[in-house]
Structure formats: structure tokens, C-alpha cells
Design a protein around this motif. Structure first.
Motif, mmCIF file in Angstrom:
data_model
loop_
_atom_site.group_PDB
_atom_site.id
_atom_site.type_symbol
_atom_site.label_atom_id
_atom_site.label_comp_id
_atom_site.label_asym_id
_atom_site.label_seq_id
_atom_site.Cartn_x
_atom_site.Cartn_y
_atom_site.Cartn_z
ATOM 1 N N GLU A 1 38.297 52.362 45.862
ATOM 2 C CA GLU A 1 37.065 52.810 45.201
ATOM 3 C C GLU A 1 36.875 52.210 43.816
ATOM 4 O O GLU A 1 35.748 52.193 43.296
ATOM 5 C CB GLU A 1 37.061 54.337 45.106
ATOM 6 C CG GLU A 1 38.236 54.909 44.325
ATOM 7 C CD GLU A 1 38.234 56.419 44.296
ATOM 8 O OE1 GLU A 1 39.055 56.989 43.549
ATOM 9 O OE2 GLU A 1 37.411 57.031 45.010
ATOM 10 N N ASN A 2 37.936 51.685 43.196
ATOM 11 C CA ASN A 2 37.820 51.115 41.852
ATOM 12 C C ASN A 2 37.779 49.590 41.849
ATOM 13 O O ASN A 2 37.910 48.969 40.784
ATOM 14 C CB ASN A 2 38.991 51.577 40.975
ATOM 15 C CG ASN A 2 38.972 53.080 40.739
ATOM 16 O OD1 ASN A 2 37.919 53.649 40.483
ATOM 17 N ND2 ASN A 2 40.131 53.713 40.849
ATOM 18 N N LEU A 3 37.594 48.976 42.991
ATOM 19 C CA LEU A 3 37.634 47.515 43.079
ATOM 20 C C LEU A 3 36.500 46.894 42.264
ATOM 21 O O LEU A 3 35.329 47.230 42.438
ATOM 22 C CB LEU A 3 37.521 47.071 44.538
ATOM 23 C CG LEU A 3 37.913 45.625 44.831
ATOM 24 C CD1 LEU A 3 39.388 45.399 44.542
ATOM 25 C CD2 LEU A 3 37.592 45.263 46.275
ATOM 26 N N LYS A 4 36.862 45.971 41.356
ATOM 27 C CA LYS A 4 35.889 45.315 40.479
ATOM 28 C C LYS A 4 35.779 43.816 40.744
ATOM 29 O O LYS A 4 34.727 43.230 40.545
ATOM 30 C CB LYS A 4 36.281 45.516 39.007
ATOM 31 C CG LYS A 4 36.449 46.960 38.586
ATOM 32 C CD LYS A 4 35.146 47.722 38.651
ATOM 33 C CE LYS A 4 35.327 49.161 38.165
ATOM 34 N NZ LYS A 4 34.105 49.966 38.367
ATOM 35 N N TYR A 5 36.867 43.209 41.172
ATOM 36 C CA TYR A 5 36.886 41.750 41.378
ATOM 37 C C TYR A 5 37.283 41.469 42.816
ATOM 38 O O TYR A 5 38.282 41.997 43.314
ATOM 39 C CB TYR A 5 37.887 41.101 40.419
ATOM 40 C CG TYR A 5 38.132 39.632 40.698
ATOM 41 C CD1 TYR A 5 37.401 38.650 40.033
ATOM 42 C CD2 TYR A 5 39.082 39.217 41.628
ATOM 43 C CE1 TYR A 5 37.617 37.296 40.292
ATOM 44 C CE2 TYR A 5 39.302 37.882 41.899
ATOM 45 C CZ TYR A 5 38.565 36.924 41.227
ATOM 46 O OH TYR A 5 38.771 35.595 41.490
ATOM 47 N N LEU A 6 36.487 40.621 43.491
ATOM 48 C CA LEU A 6 36.788 40.259 44.870
ATOM 49 C C LEU A 6 36.551 38.766 45.055
ATOM 50 O O LEU A 6 35.458 38.260 44.782
ATOM 51 C CB LEU A 6 35.916 41.047 45.847
ATOM 52 C CG LEU A 6 36.074 40.712 47.336
ATOM 53 C CD1 LEU A 6 37.512 40.988 47.788
ATOM 54 C CD2 LEU A 6 35.089 41.507 48.184
ATOM 55 N N LEU B 1 43.764 49.642 42.864
ATOM 56 C CA LEU B 1 43.501 48.199 42.865
ATOM 57 C C LEU B 1 42.139 47.900 42.233
ATOM 58 O O LEU B 1 41.128 48.520 42.570
ATOM 59 C CB LEU B 1 43.539 47.661 44.296
ATOM 60 C CG LEU B 1 43.612 46.136 44.419
ATOM 61 C CD1 LEU B 1 44.955 45.633 43.903
ATOM 62 C CD2 LEU B 1 43.398 45.698 45.860
ATOM 63 N N ILE B 2 42.129 46.915 41.324
ATOM 64 C CA ILE B 2 40.903 46.486 40.636
ATOM 65 C C ILE B 2 40.533 45.062 41.032
ATOM 66 O O ILE B 2 39.364 44.770 41.283
ATOM 67 C CB ILE B 2 41.083 46.585 39.107
ATOM 68 C CG1 ILE B 2 41.313 48.046 38.710
ATOM 69 C CG2 ILE B 2 39.872 46.014 38.379
ATOM 70 C CD1 ILE B 2 41.628 48.227 37.234
#
Length: 793
Positions: free
Chosen positions: A445-450, A424-425
Motif C-alpha cells: 500500500e505504500n509503494l511509491k517507485y515502480l 516496501l516503497i
């Protein structure tokens, strides 16, 4: 007889004048007539005559007019001469009138017309002659009339440049072959065919390409015939209001041509369980179909789909499925879609919005092996069901997940479950009422947008992952921003309670930030410059304090206006009161307002320098001495010129320098006070009253003394004592009675060596005799005799 013959010519003349007047009134200048009927023509000669109660197209139309809006009037017919002069019309809007008749050559002079809107009128038939001269027409709207068909042939055969066509109405029932001859390409074709009962196959085949085909149709046989004709020409087919039921025909019948339909949309359609199964099989025949969309549809069933038949059919080519506002009549009896697992492994995008989804079984979620995008916006997901829907192995390729506007309550649990989605990014969990935020959370661990906007969180903690490149925490209760996010590029803080910009050191790579609708009062050049890579800053709709520093920076900083979003209309001063409501760009403050501290400091410095100069000048020119002498003189003036004899206590007051005290106290005092008769002398060391101001002591002592004896020397005329204290008495003595002063010189002294402030003393020395202390002992006795004689006089 004579009178009758004279009256006839007069009556005839009156009738002639009346007829001329009527003729002139009927032929007012055309532009004036148009102005009377249509009052709103702008600089581009676009005239708005809508909703004015017109019964006819106004006269006075000229070749200058480029657009004419006559919508929402009562026009019933269009005559041949109505538009004859409007040769440069590009747009003609006649919708929502009562037009039932159009002369065949009404549009003969409109060769430049590009838009014609005749929708929602009363046209019972369409004539090809109307559209024959309109060879430049690109957009034609004729829906909402009362015609039942398009005629025996094509009314559009001459419209070679036609780009969009809207037709049909509740009475429209027949489409024949040849109705669309002459049209080869359409960007948009919209057909209102809710009551369309007869469709001759091949009618739409003459159109080689349609980007967006919109058709309202209820009959399944008509839908099947239409979709067969559009398989090889339409790119996007949107079907509205259809009630789909079981239909066993094939959509493609031995066709060697490739299909072109890439997107199929059902709007306001009604499905049954049986037809869902059948349509899933039939749509697989359209190998070009990539996207399937359902908007505002109704599903009358429980999910009892024939999954066996679906599985036996060919593999689906659909990659995107979007469902918005789906109504399931038997929602709480709906099955869990068991058996369709094999049909979802190629799906890449799935969006189910506002459709009461509360869970996806873990078993089914694991089969979405290719899904990259999943949108469950505005559904009924809760934390417990999220645990099932995002179990280990679910959605193995998912990169984007939207869970906004659901019923999630615990951010810590949501993060824990979502952390199972290892690829999930992008994550959107906005508009969930979390309320609290834990100190630490686990995330992919790869989350970029929240997106955590509108979640009622009161602060930001280390729960926010440091890997983010985009963070949206708008519409919360944040007072400050203190996170360190080294990779963050976009930050959205709109509608919070922040008073200052975040620290740039914590987010060094920030490129875009929105901090609008906060409590931001200003920001300085230093704060702005600290964001080295900032390209966009939205600080609009804040309550700016338009201070001089802020105005100077924001009005004169090079390039800042290209960075600020919404500049200048959304940047308004809240204070000072005099400029409240004004745009920051246009406000200017006075020099006093802008540099008040500087001006006050400057005034203080100047006053200090002025006082310092006065002090220096006063010191150099002995101003203090003169002032104190003047004060002493004024005090002396208030006293009697001569003290009463009974108040005389001393024969002489001795004025001398401290350096000469040895001679005065050991020699002169001994000689005078031990003489016979003795003399009473007043010495400041001995006879001054302790605690009394020295000037008062001096004046009182002089007044109580018969004489004043001055012991002059170089020390005397240079003494500070004489300069600031003793000589106050001179003023009164020399002003009133010079004979009361006895001058005694201990050593030779030139009158030029006496300071100028002793001007009276210098004058006396130049005009009066004085005693000199002789160094020779033989002459000293004579000195004492002369001094005693002077004291007795």
C-alpha cells in the motif's frame, strides 16, 4: 706550385661554410623543433606526442608548455637537459616507454609539476633525488616497472603534497619500514604486490590517513600484517587477487586506538568454506567496519561454514554487504546457510548481483529484521521461488527491492507475493519477460517507485498502483498512456511507440518526464503548458515534424530550453524533407510554408471582394446591361441589315411597359387591328415564341416588323423589362434606320428623365417628331389618324 697554394684556401673556406650550416641546422628555433617532433599542441599549451616512435624527449620544450604527453614511445633515458626549459609543466606522461635510466637532476626545474606518470617502463631502482625538486607533485604513478623494492629509505620524503600514489609490479617483493616516510595523507594508495613476500610491520603506519587503499596481495600473512597497519589509517581497503585460507592470527592485538576502516572490498579473491567462517570472526574485530564488498570472487565450498564459531564471536558492525558476480564452484551442492540467522538482524543493505541466487528460504528471510535495501539483480529468481523468498513476515523492514533481470514470468503473481512486504516503497522488476499485464494487481500500500522497463508489456492497466510517485515503463510496446496517477512526479516512457504526450489532467503533479526515442512528431504549446509543474522534459531522439506551429512554439517559448533535456543537439527534424537532419533550433520556414492556409484564405477573400466590387460597380453603372446590349448588337451584326420582304409578317412591333398594357391591348390594338385596312401588330404576350430566349424573340420580331412602335411613359423608361430586355433591339434599330421607329407618348415625359443608357432614344426625342396621346377625346381621333399614317409610310 701556384695552383696548389690557391686551392687550399678555397677548400678551407668550403669546410667553414659546411660547419656553419651544420651548426645552424643543429640550432633550429626550439619551438620549430618541437613542432616537427610533436604536432599536436592545443591552445592551453598541452602537447600530445604519444605513439610517435620517439627515441628521446624532443628538444625545443619551452616555458609555455603546461602538459606533455610522451606515452607509448621508445624513450629509454631521461637526460638532465631534456626538461630543463619546461619550467611550467603541470603534467608529464611518460608511461609505456622503455625508460631504464633517469639522470638524478632530470626534474630539477619541474617545481610546478603536479602529475608524473612513469608507469610501465624498465626502471630497476627508484632514486629519492628524482623526486626531491617535485615539491608540488600530487599524483605519482610508478607501477609496472622492474624494481623489487623502494630502497632502504623513503623515495617520497620530499613529496609533501602527494595525493595519490600507484606503485608495485610483478617483481615487487619487499616493503620496508621507512619506505613511506614523509607522506602523511593519501587519497589513493595502490600497491601491486601480487608477489609481495616480505612486509615489515609498521611500514604503512607513517601514513596517518588513506581514503582508498588498493593492494594486490596473495599471501595471507602479508595481508594480515598490512591490514593491521591500516586499521587506524585507511577508510576504504580494497584487496585484490588474494587467495584466502585458514589463518588463526588476530587482526587487532591489544590496540587502544580506534579502527578507521569503514569499507572492505575483496576483488578477484578466492575463498574457502573454512576461511569464510574465520574471516567473519576476524572482521568483527574491526568495529568501524560498515560495508563489506566482494567483486568477481570465487567461493570454493558448499556453504559448510562454522556458524557456531561465528555466533560465539562479537556482534558484527557491518551494515552493508555487496556481492557482485560471485562464482560458486559447487553451486548445485550449496547449503541454505542455516545457522547464520543471528548474524543478519543488524544488516541494513544487502546486494547480491549476478551470482545465481534462485531463492532465499523463508525461515532465513524473516531474520533480516533491519534490512532496508535488498538487491537481487541478474539472478535466477522465478515466480515460485519468489513466493518462498517473500513469504509472510519476510524482510519486515524492507523499503527497496531490486529484482531486475531475473526469470519472473507472471506480473500478477509477482505483485501478489511482493504485496507481503508491507513497508516496501521502491520496487524494480525491470528486464523480466512478463509479456502480459493483468487488469488488476495487488501491491504494497505504500509503494511509491515502480520500475517496469523492458518487461514486454503491451499496454498499461489499473494493475499499476495509483499511489506511485515514480513510474518507469521504458523499452516496452506501449502505444499510449491513459492512466490516472494523481501523485505521480516522475514518468519514464523512453523507447516506446507513443505519438503524443500523455494527458496532463491524469498526472497533474508531474515534475519530470522522459519520452525520448518514441514516435512523437511534435507537441503544442497547449500540451506543454498543461503540465503546470513540469521542470524537466526529455523528448529527444524523436522524429519531429518541423511544422510552423511547432517551430514557433519551441523556438520562442520563454524558458522551454531550460526544461528540455538534451536541447538542442538531440532534437532533430525528420520532415519536411528539405530540413531533415537539421536541429530544430536552427530551422526556419518561409512565410508561404508557415501560413499557407491563411494566405490561400486571404487570396480567396481578396478575389471575392474584387468580384464583389466589380459586381457593385457593374450594377451601379449598368455594366450588365451594356454587356448584354453589346452581345445582342454583335448577334444582330451577323444578320442581314434588312430582312427580305417575304419575311415581313407585321406592320409594327409594339414596345411598351407592362404597366401600360391596358391601354395598348384594349385601346390601341382595337383601333389598329380593326381598322380598314387592319394593321398587324406584334405583341410580346401574344406573338413571342415560347421557350425562346427573350432577346432572340425581340430581335426576330423587330426584323419581321415593318415598323417598331414605342409606347413611351414614365413606366417605360423605369421598367426593368425595357432596361434589360426590350432595349436590346434599340441598338440595331437606331444604328441602322431611325425612320423605322415610331414614338408615342402616353403622358408627358421629359427627355432628362430618360436614363442615360437610352442615349439614342433621348437623341431621337430631341430631334424627331413623336405622337402624344391627347387626354381630350375630340383630339384622339386625330391621334389615330396620324398613327395610321405613320405606320403606312
Amino acid at each position: 706550385m701556384f695552383n696548389q697554394s690557391k686551392q687550399k684556401p678555397t677548400t678551407k673556406l668550403m669546410w667553414q661554410v659546411w660547419m656553419i650550416y651544420i651548426a645552424l641546422a643543429a640550432h633550429l628555433p626550439e619551438e620549430q623543433a618541437l613542432r616537427q617532433a610533436c604536432l599536436s599542441c592545443d591552445a592551453t599549451q598541452s602537447c600530445n606526442c604519444s605513439s610517435m616512435g620517439l627515441d628521446f624527449i624532443p628538444s625545443g620544450l619551452t616555458g609555455k608548455i603546461t602538459a606533455l604527453n610522451l606515452a607509448h614511445n621508445r624513450i629509454k633515458l631521461i637526460r638532465a637537459h631534456d626538461l630543463q626549459q619546461a619550467v611550467n609543466l603541470r603534467a608529464l606522461l611518460l608511461q609505456s616507454n622503455q625508460i631504464s635510466s633517469i639522470d638524478e637532476d632530470s626534474f630539477a626545474s619541474q617545481g610546478k609539476l603536479e602529475l608524473l606518470d612513469l608507469s610501465n617502463n624498465s626502471l630497476a631502482r627508484l632514486s629519492p633525488a628524482w623526486f626531491g625538486p617535485l615539491f608540488s607533485l600530487q599524483h605519482l604513478r610508478i607501477q609496472g616497472n622492474s624494481y623489487s623494492d623502494l630502497g632502504e629509505s623513503s623515495p617520497f620524503s620530499s613529496l609533501r603534497n602527494l595525493n595519490s600514489l600507484h606503485l608495485g609490479n610483478p617483481q615487487f617483493s619487499v616493503i620496508r619500514q621507512g619506505n613511506f616516510e614523509g607522506i602523511t595523507f593519501l587519497s589513493t594508495l595502490k600497491i601491486d604486490g601480487g608477489n609481495l613476500s616480505q612486509y615489515e610491520p609498521g611500514s604503512l603506519k607513517s601514513i596517518r590517513k588513506i581514503n582508498h587503499m588498493i593492494i594486490s596481495v596473495r599471501r595471507i600473512d602479508v595481508f594480515s600484517a598490512v591490514i593491521r597497519d591500516l586499521l587506524h589509517s585507511a577508510i576504504w581497503l580494497e584487496v585484490r587477487e588474494i587467495k584466502l585460507d585458514i589463518e588463526n592470527e588476530k587482526l587487532i592485538q591489544n590496540s587502544t586506538l580506534p579502527s578507521t576502516i569503514e569499507k572492505l572490498t575483496f576483488t578477484g579473491a578466492s575463498f574457502t568454506d573454512q576461511y569464510i567462517s574465520r574471516i567473519a570472526v576476524l572482521l568483527k574485530e574491526i568495529t568501524s567496519l560498515r560495508e563489506l564488498e566482494a567483486i568477481d570472487c570465487v567461493l570454493d565450498g558448499k556453504g559448510e561454514w562454522d556458524t557456531t564459531e561465528i555466533a560465539r564471536s562479537r556482534q558484527s558492525s557491518v551494515e552493508t554487504i555487496s556481492v557482485t558476480n560471485m562464482t560458486i564452484l559447487d553451486f548445485y551442492l550449496f547449503f541454505d546457510l542455516e545457522g547464520i540467522e543471528t548474524q543478519v538482524d543488524k544488516l541494513k543493505r544487502l546486494s547480491i548481483e549476478s551470482s545465481k541466487v534462485f531463492m532465499v528460504p523463508c525461515r532465513l528471510a524473516r531474520y533480516f529484521s533491519s534490512l532496508l535495501f535488498l538487491d537481487f539483480h541478474a539472478n535466477l529468481l522465478v515466480n515460485n521461488s519468489l513466493a518462498e523468498s517473500t513469504c509472510q513476515g519476510a524482510w519486515p523492514s524492507l523499503q527497496t527491492l531490486n529484482l531486475s533481470k531475473n526469470s519472473l514470468k507472471s506480473l500478477e503473481q509477482a505483485a501478489k507475493y511482493i504485496s507481503n512486504l508491507h513497508k516496501l516503497i521502491n520496487l524494480d522488476i525491470s528486464e523480466n519477460n512478463f509479456g502480459e499485464i493483468p487488469d488488476v494487481c495487488g501491491w504494497p500500500e505504500n509503494l511509491k517507485y515502480l520500475n517496469l522497463s523492458s518487461t514486454q508489456i503491451p499496454k498499461l492497466t489499473r494493475c499499476i498502483p495509483s499511489t506511485l510517485e515514480v513510474l518507469d515503463v521504458s523499452a516496452n510496446n506501449l502505444q499510449d498512456f491513459g492512466l490516472e496517477l494523481p501523485f505521480l512526479k516522475e514518468l519514464y516512457l523512453t523507447k516506446n511507440h507513443l505519438k503524443t504526450l500523455p494527458e496532463a489532467a491524469a498526472i497533474p503533479n508531474l515534475v519530470a518526464m522522459s519520452i525520448s526515442r518514441n514516435n512523437l512528431n511534435s507537441f503544442s504549446k497547449k500540451e506543454f503548458a498543461s503540465f503546470k509543474q513540469m521542470e524537466l522534459l526529455d523528448a529527444s531522439a524523436n522524429n519531429f515534424i518541423c511544422s510552423c506551429e511547432f517551430l514557433s512554439f519551441i523556438q520562442h517559448e520563454a524558458g522551454i530550453t531550460q526544461v528540455l533535456v538534451g536541447w538542442p543537439e538531440s532534437y532533430i527534424c525528420d520532415s519536411p524533407l528539405a530540413v531533415r537532419g537539421a536541429q530544430v533550433r536552427s530551422v526556419s520556414l518561409s512565410l508561404m510554408e508557415c501560413h499557407r492556409s491563411f494566405l490561400v484564405s486571404l487570396i480567396c477573400i481578396l478575389m471575392f471582394l474584387f468580384i464583389l466590387v466589380l459586381v457593385v460597380i457593374g450594377y451601379k453603372y449598368h455594366a450588365v446591361w451594356y454587356m448584354r446590349m453589346t452581345w445582342a448588337w454583335l448577334q444582330a451584326k451577323r444578320k442581314p441589315k434588312r430582312a427580305p420582304t417575304k419575311d415581313i409578317c407585321y406592320d409594327a412591333f409594339v414596345s411598351y411597359s407592362e404597366n401600360d398594357s391596358n391601354w395598348v391591348e384594349n385601346i390601341m390594338v382595337q383601333q389598329l387591328e380593326q381598322a380598314c385596312p387592319p394593321f398587324r401588330l406584334c405583341l410580346h404576350k401574344r406573338d413571342f415564341v415560347p421557350g425562346k430566349w427573350i432577346v432572340d424573340n425581340i430581335i426576330d420580331s423587330i426584323e419581321k416588323s415593318h415598323k417598331t412602335l414605342f409606347v413611351l411613359s414614365e413606366h417605360f423608361v423605369q421598367s426593368e423589362w425595357c432596361k434589360y430586355e426590350l432595349d436590346f433591339s434599340h441598338f440595331r434599330l437606331f444604328d441602322e434606320n431611325n425612320d423605322a421607329a415610331i414614338l408615342t407618348l402616353l403622358e408627358p415625359i421629359q427627355s432628362q428623365a430618360i436614363p442615360k443608357r437610352f442615349c439614342k432614344l433621348r437623341k431621337i426625342m430631341n430631334t424627331k417628331t413623336y405622337l402624344e396621346w391627347p387626354p381630350d377625346e375630340e383630339q384622339q381621333q386625330m391621334f389615330w389618324e396620324n398613327l395610321k399614317a405613320a405606320l403606312k409610310s
